[in-house]
Design an enzyme around this catalytic site. Sequence first.
Site, short mmCIF file in Angstrom:
data_model
loop_
_atom_site.label_atom_id
_atom_site.label_comp_id
_atom_site.label_asym_id
_atom_site.label_seq_id
_atom_site.Cartn_x
_atom_site.Cartn_y
_atom_site.Cartn_z
N CYS A 332 7.62 18.12 52.40
CA CYS A 332 8.42 18.08 50.93
C CYS A 332 9.81 19.76 51.36
CB CYS A 332 7.59 19.00 49.78
SG CYS A 332 6.33 19.53 50.20
N SER A 333 9.11 20.07 49.78
CA SER A 333 10.27 21.07 50.16
C SER A 333 9.14 22.43 50.80
CB SER A 333 10.71 22.21 48.78
OG SER A 333 11.02 20.87 47.95
#
Lengths: 607, 550
Positions: A332-333
């Site tokens: 994801c991030s």
Amino acid sequence: MISVEQVRLLDRFSNKSTTGTLHLTATHLIFVESNSTSAQEIWILHHHIASVEKLSLTTSGCPLVIQCRNFRMVHFVVPRERDCHDVYSSLLRLLRPESYDELYAFSYNPKQNDRQREEGWQLIDLAAEFERMGVPCDQWQLTDVNRDYKVCETYPRDLYVPITASKPIIMGSSKFRSKGRFPVLTYFYQEKKAAVCRSSQPLSGFSARCLEDEHMLQAVSKANPNTRYIYVIDTRPKLNALANRAAGKGYENEDNYSNIRFQFVGIENIHVMRSSLQKLQEVVGTRALSVTDYLVGLENSGWLRHVKAIVDAAIFLTRAVTVEGASVLVHCSDGWDRTAQVCSLGSLLMDPYYRTIKGFMVLIEKDWISFGHKFADRCDQLDGDPKEVSPIFTQFLECVWQLTEQFPQAFQFSEWFLIQIHEHVHSCQFGNFLGNSQRQREELVKEKTHSLWAHLLSGQQNYLNPLYCPSYGYTNPVLEPSTLPCHFKFWRNMYHQFDRPMHPRQSILKQALTLKENNRELESIAQNLQAVSAIFHVISHVHQEDEDELVEGEEAREDIPVGSDGDRTVEGGSATENGYGELPLSCGSKPEPAMVSLEFGVARMTC
Amino acid sequence: MEFAELIKTPRVDGVVLHRPFLPLVEGTLCLTGHHLILSSRQDNTEELWLLHADIDFIEKRFVGSSGTIIVKCKDLRIIQLDIPGMEECLNIASSIEALSTLDSVSLMYPFFYRPMFEVIEDGWNLFLPEESFKDLESMTDEWRLSEVNRDFSICPSYPPLVVVPKDTDDDTLLKVASFRHGGRFPVLSYYHKKNGMVMMRAGQPLIGPNGRRCKEDEKLINATLRAGKRGYIIDTRATAVAQQAKARGGGFEQEANYPQWRRIHKTIERYSVLQDSLIKLVEACNDQSHSMDRWLSKLEASNWLSHIKEILTTACLAAQCIDREGATVLVHGTEGTDSTLQVTSLAQILLDPSCRTIRGFQALVEREWLQAGHPFQHRCAQSAYSSGKLHGEAPIFLLFLDCTWQILRQFPCSFEFNENFLVLLFEHAYATQFGTFLGNSAAERSATLKLPQKTVSLWSWVNRPQEMEGFVNPLYEPNSLVIWPSVAPQSLQLWEGVFLRWNRSSKCLDEAYEEMVHIIEYNKELQKKVNSLRRQLAQLETEGSPLHTP
């Protein structure tokens, strides 16, 4: 320690109230109901308190509303404003610890010696877990690059990477990933030699590339003989990933990485999740809630939509691995929230081991604790940034619960296990979830605190699913849940665990557990009886030859359980607490049936 | 009329059947007067036997020379038949349409059905009012059995025998009947043994715009009150609706004339609104799109769970008045044949443990629905796929079953029957080989249709031990208490066993249920074993007792 008498506790959803004494200790807020046969006690750990609110003075006293992280809501009315203020200001001081050593885990003492405590910590062994998966093997090896947390301080020390990923590749790749979280193995699907890897986003910006990182993915791909491609699952909505590019981060460009299949799955970020759960709580906390407001509120909160998105992503991951036999990289991030959710839920769908009590602990230990889900920040353990708080782990537990509802025989544990874990993620009573990373935890906890897993295992009979079928995992190794929206339900036992009137008055789960327990006892009694009567036969045989022999057959007859009725509680509930409607003549003085808790493990405060 | 006239093509080969969660079946489709049959003509393969009466709606589609008929059933199942040949398909479709909407009740299958089992206990004689009155008599002598309606002339929707206050004579009843909607004068619905309080039901009083009054009516219901106690009138309509009814000759009891009664208005919707709700709910459940928001908003828009909550709340209120307040209750809406019966029957389930047994529940359905004149024939003529003009169809009984299911879910050990029993009643209320749910009233059933003579009762079949087995709740333990369910929206659930039954594979849930049964059976077995071992041992001990004496 403060004690205030004549405090009224108002019921959340009805007009009932009880009177008692409020005590404030160093660790707990305790309410003891006075002069009642049931003498209900409520223990609230300070760490569980999310907010305290003092409402404006009323004729009957000063209201104090306490909202807890385990979804308990209590509303006290303190007769004297001064007392209320004392409690209020003390609580404010107590519920915002500034350093770790103020946490309950460091004063909690369950009367264990050091050896027992030590053993508790050794229960879960991640190296053994990777071995169970079949790693290291001819394609995957343990690397020592992060032995001293030098490459990535939020990763664990022991990391598994493809054999062909050399140190320079790892170093290079880690420099090209947010917080240095380069692609590493988290689950190995032995049957197809397909790997589930996790990482953070690449620092690709609009055009940057990194050959080492590309090699790293290549290495992951090559380690799998089945397919020439790997999936890269970016768990974020595409828009969020695009926005990250402007900040020099972003996602993998398919032109640069050969043979990747890139996929967004659109799970929202921590801020959306936080406000979603807040909305949900507001809705279900409303008094005299109508069905319309409930369903509209449920929809507007988006909570079930988010839960479904996570399950959908996990299913996508599972299909890629088990059906196509492809390896997958999930990120994801930063790779510690959505990535943890998707990787752990996917593993749970693929591997029956994670559906056992011990296996589930291992899963949490691996994908959440060791890989640096920021429990301290997300669960607000210390007085930190409110924007970092988010119910990511709660959401994961709920996803698991949704699966247990669809597959009642697949899980060794019941929902009370999940609820108990949730309770202790916030209680700060055990060391497991303290801090934000494994590195921080090592400094903090092992010497001084206890492990939750030992505590849960010792009480595991309370968390068993009586319908669990151990062979289910062989016949259905991979779970394929339905993700039709109508199969997702509101988890009442979690979000209303302390609102007793809302629960079923009789529990099938408890009933079945009792029966199973009873069956085990009966089996052993039957065995004893058989043994004794066998002896009798022998004796009577011997007796004919030797009349002096004496044998007692009594011991086996002691406490034969009276069947299932012994601890059955029959309940009819009460009319007034359900508030069916306006009964003008209603006389509230009739005695209510005594409070009986019918569920196991209705998360009690342990002290 | 001969059925053959309606069947242009009785047989088609090479038809493919699609059913949810089951493999395709190819076989021969046959139409008979009452059934649609598909047989693959292979051993061990399932065949489809579908009652025409179970078909709610059909859709036709054509691709090239072959056609598809989508059959939507009253039990909410949707099946698809691929039929080779355009003409065959059209013929089959028009036959199904004609045969599934026969006008005459006496052409329905129950009149042709001959049981393949021996009727040991005739369901038609199981629940006679005389018998249940004997039970009442053993508890109180304040009531009598009146034959005033023996020829159904006073109240066409009442049975020939009704229970009324002892001191009210038949002449009074005649007068009261003319003051109540449909002649439905107040009759006893339930006697609460614990405190002697009662629940009565009736049609609305015909006050009309001029405020008519009927002294006999007042006297009748006052006769049920204890000295100095007030009673409750639960009107199932909102105040405004009840007000409007006055203009059309109906209305509600005026305070001035009924000073000893307190009136409470609740809002239970009427049949067209409920039918609409069912249609929307089933539409939402069949929506295969994967959007959570869409599902929740459709579920909300159907209002089904709101209706459930409203009905349950009203029933709980009635039960609360009787059990907690020690008051007498009179329930009515407009006709007294729909929402009134939902409330009185559910209140009895809460108050009376015997209604939670299998026989007791059958008796309840018989007493409070069939004898009490719920117009099953009208209400259940069409189900959720109905379209076009409706003629009084409404899922009143289904809502009652759903409410019962909600209570069952909250008290899973207090009911002798399981969910399957409720689903069975739902199916048979809509389409059946039995006569029980045919007709609209006792009068129609016995006098016009002569069902007891010409058809088999559902109870005759259900009460056979081999059938009963599947409907017994293994967790049941008699609970003599009044039960109070939660009516919070968070405590209510969609009845998956009915509404999602065909949209999910129930394999996992069925297996889990089997496991549950197994645990309980095994427990019983072990208990038995231990007891017999103990007996054996005791015997051995006595035999060997001389050993112990020195």
